[in-house]
Design a protein around this motif. Structure first.
Motif, mmCIF file in Angstrom:
data_model
loop_
_atom_site.group_PDB
_atom_site.id
_atom_site.type_symbol
_atom_site.label_atom_id
_atom_site.label_comp_id
_atom_site.label_asym_id
_atom_site.label_seq_id
_atom_site.Cartn_x
_atom_site.Cartn_y
_atom_site.Cartn_z
ATOM 1 N N UNK A 270 13.589 22.967 15.038
ATOM 2 C CA UNK A 270 14.836 22.674 14.314
ATOM 3 C C UNK A 270 15.408 21.373 14.870
ATOM 4 N N UNK A 271 16.096 20.560 14.045
ATOM 5 C CA UNK A 271 16.645 19.288 14.537
ATOM 6 C C UNK A 271 17.621 19.431 15.702
ATOM 7 N N UNK A 272 18.273 20.589 15.847
ATOM 8 C CA UNK A 272 19.212 20.761 16.956
ATOM 9 C C UNK A 272 18.529 20.629 18.311
ATOM 10 N N UNK A 273 17.198 20.820 18.350
ATOM 11 C CA UNK A 273 16.485 20.695 19.621
ATOM 12 C C UNK A 273 16.544 19.280 20.194
ATOM 13 N N UNK A 274 16.797 18.294 19.353
ATOM 14 C CA UNK A 274 16.878 16.923 19.859
ATOM 15 C C UNK A 274 18.037 16.766 20.838
ATOM 16 N N UNK A 275 19.102 17.540 20.646
ATOM 17 C CA UNK A 275 20.224 17.525 21.583
ATOM 18 C C UNK A 275 20.118 18.642 22.619
ATOM 19 N N UNK A 276 19.360 19.672 22.299
ATOM 20 C CA UNK A 276 19.259 20.848 23.169
ATOM 21 C C UNK A 276 18.467 20.567 24.442
ATOM 22 N N UNK A 277 17.285 19.945 24.303
ATOM 23 C CA UNK A 277 16.453 19.703 25.469
ATOM 24 C C UNK A 277 17.043 18.580 26.322
ATOM 25 N N UNK A 278 17.108 18.800 27.619
ATOM 26 C CA UNK A 278 17.663 17.817 28.553
ATOM 27 C C UNK A 278 16.496 17.119 29.242
ATOM 28 N N UNK B 64 0.827 -1.197 0.000
ATOM 29 C CA UNK B 64 0.000 0.000 0.000
ATOM 30 C C UNK B 64 0.864 1.250 0.000
ATOM 31 N N UNK B 65 0.482 2.234 -0.788
ATOM 32 C CA UNK B 65 1.178 3.512 -0.799
ATOM 33 C C UNK B 65 0.517 4.448 0.221
ATOM 34 N N UNK B 66 1.352 5.301 0.851
ATOM 35 C CA UNK B 66 0.866 6.302 1.795
ATOM 36 C C UNK B 66 1.644 7.595 1.578
ATOM 37 N N UNK B 67 0.969 8.711 1.827
ATOM 38 C CA UNK B 67 1.602 10.021 1.710
ATOM 39 C C UNK B 67 1.719 10.646 3.094
ATOM 40 N N UNK B 68 2.914 11.160 3.393
ATOM 41 C CA UNK B 68 3.189 11.848 4.654
ATOM 42 C C UNK B 68 3.631 13.266 4.277
ATOM 43 N N UNK B 69 2.800 14.253 4.574
ATOM 44 C CA UNK B 69 3.022 15.599 4.042
ATOM 45 C C UNK B 69 3.052 16.650 5.159
ATOM 46 N N UNK B 70 3.290 17.904 4.720
ATOM 47 C CA UNK B 70 3.305 19.048 5.624
ATOM 48 C C UNK B 70 4.347 18.855 6.719
ATOM 49 N N UNK B 71 5.598 18.694 6.306
ATOM 50 C CA UNK B 71 6.690 18.475 7.244
ATOM 51 C C UNK B 71 7.973 19.078 6.684
ATOM 52 N N UNK B 72 9.015 19.034 7.472
ATOM 53 C CA UNK B 72 10.372 19.325 7.031
ATOM 54 C C UNK B 72 11.182 18.062 7.311
ATOM 55 N N UNK B 73 12.129 17.749 6.455
ATOM 56 C CA UNK B 73 12.867 16.486 6.593
ATOM 57 C C UNK B 73 14.353 16.733 6.758
ATOM 58 N N UNK B 74 14.926 16.155 7.801
ATOM 59 C CA UNK B 74 16.381 16.096 7.984
ATOM 60 C C UNK B 74 16.808 14.717 7.506
ATOM 61 N N UNK B 75 17.235 14.607 6.267
ATOM 62 C CA UNK B 75 17.419 13.288 5.663
ATOM 63 C C UNK B 75 18.637 12.555 6.207
ATOM 64 N N UNK B 76 19.619 13.288 6.726
ATOM 65 C CA UNK B 76 20.894 12.749 7.218
ATOM 66 C C UNK B 76 21.719 12.103 6.111
ATOM 67 N N UNK B 77 21.430 12.433 4.877
ATOM 68 C CA UNK B 77 22.256 11.962 3.759
ATOM 69 C C UNK B 77 23.663 12.517 3.922
#
Length: 405
Positions: free
Chosen positions: A376-384, A1-14
């Protein structure tokens, strides 16, 4: 099955970077990502369910690439001893440390081990982890190592997690082999590893190369056995002293060398040449109140991929949050938030040999990702600490709340 996930920003980590796609969308097919890119370029997907991620930042599912998740009992009393100034080696010499967990693990039933490990695994899952490694090493004989690895396999079968099982039978010397370390290494190499590998319970082989565990020569014999069985290796190396275990591991093309506080430039060069990932473990550094930092600048200079993991274990890193480890990696090891997130995604995938399928948001990769309610992705390390609102998606299916019991 196909699904669409929209209205986001992506940090691909490529390439180990945020590689941000703002106003992004993701198209999944089955358990995989079919397409990812700007939402205004989304391919037609007539009839596919559409999920509104409400402006969240999406990252790959976090990967905890070094855990000792399955164990009996705990070592909170040893925590008190360390606070009073007793060092790790002294606790081990008194019959504590790994030996105390071995006794508790041997005494526990498989069901009891599964129940306690499941609770810990769910804490990690709720924190955004979709893939993790589980080591044995608290059984130290065939029946109990088997028991631990069976629990690891069961976790992967019953929870929405990808679980890699690592045999760490060469973790410590069991009491019945006191004074006979070489005999125990023979037991590991000639009996324990071959039997467990034949039973399909082992994805990789690890060992503890340290003055209070096993010598480089003894580890070499374990690695020879792993090579004969066609199993990749990794190593606890250079945590408390410099034995050049990382160089030994690199000689076998190891997936990773872990801890590394005492690694030399020669060790780092060997790892770079072999493509061996450096797995840094800030939880253990913190709990043991270490002062010698891993050689981060050398690892950067020579291009060694740096992963971050919880080292979840009952003695030296009772850590139930990989995201907290990202914060610790920044504050204790001077990593950037971007490096820390790469360490828990793309580089952690490489440390498990899963780099072709996990750790990045890209077409053809598994649809494991987390939609975080952050700016922003930096918040993943920012919040303790705390719990950042999130939606965890594993194999394109949203993971709902699961009870700890």
């Amino acid at each position: 099955m196909r699904q669409v996930w929209r209205n986001c920003h992506a940090a691909t980590m490529a390439g180990g970077k945020y590689a941000a796609i703002e106003r992004a969308a993701i198209l999944t097919r089955g358990k995989s990502i079919e397409w990812i890119g700007p939402e205004d370029a989304l391919p037609r997907a007539d009839g596919a369910p559409v999920h509104d991620l409400r402006g969240a930042w999406v990252t790959p599912g976090l990967i905890d690439c070094h855990t000792h998740l399955v164990f009996g009992g705990n070592r909170s009393r040893e925590f008190e001893q360390r606070l009073q100034g007793v060092d790790y080696a002294s606790i081990a010499a008194q019959g504590g440390g790994i030996a105390s967990t071995v006794r508790a693990t041997r005494a526990a039933t498989e069901g009891e081990l599964y129940a306690s490990a499941r609770r810990r695994a769910l804490h990690l899952l709720r924190d955004g982890v979709t893939t993790l490694e589980v080591k044995s090493g608290y059984g130290l004989d065939l029946p109990n190592e088997r028991k631990m690895l069976r629990v690891a396999r069961r976790l992967g079968q019953t929870l929405p997690l990808t679980v890699q099982a690592t045999c760490l039978a060469a973790h410590a010397l069991p009491p019945e082999f006191a004074g006979r370390a070489d005999d125990y290494i023979d037991e590991v190499a000639r009996r324990i590893l071959p039997v467990l590998a034949a039973e399909g319970l082992v994805d990789a082989v690890d060992a503890f190369c340290e003055h209070l565990a096993f010598s480089p020569g003894q580890v070499d014999r374990v690695f020879q056995a792993a090579r004969h069985l066609g199993l990749p290796v990794k190593l606890h190396a250079e945590q408390l002293s410099s034995l050049h275990g990382a160089t030994l591991a690199a000689g076998y093309g190891a997936l990773s060398a872990d801890h590394l506080e005492h690694a030399t430039e020669g060790d780092v060069l060997a790892m770079a040449g072999a493509g061996t990932v450096a797995v840094l473990l800030p939880g253990a550094f913190y709990a043991l109140r270490e002062t010698r930092l891993p050689p981060l600048e050398l690892l950067r200079r020579h291009g060694v991929p740096i992963a971050i993991s919880s080292d979840l274990n009952p003695g030296t890193s009772p850590a139930l949050s990989l995201r907290l480890m990202l914060s610790m990696a920044c504050t204790l090891f001077r990593m950037t938030p971007e490096e820390a997130l790469a360490g828990a995604t793309v580089h952690a995938a490489r440390a498990l040999g899963l780099q072709a399928t996990h750790g990045e948001l890209a077409a053809g990769r598994v649809a494991d990702f987390v939609a975080w309610d952050i700016g922003h992705p930096s918040e993943l390390a920012y919040w303790i600490g705390g719990d950042i609102p999130k939606r965890v998606i594993r194999h394109a299916g949203e993971v709902g709340a699961m009870p700890l019991d």
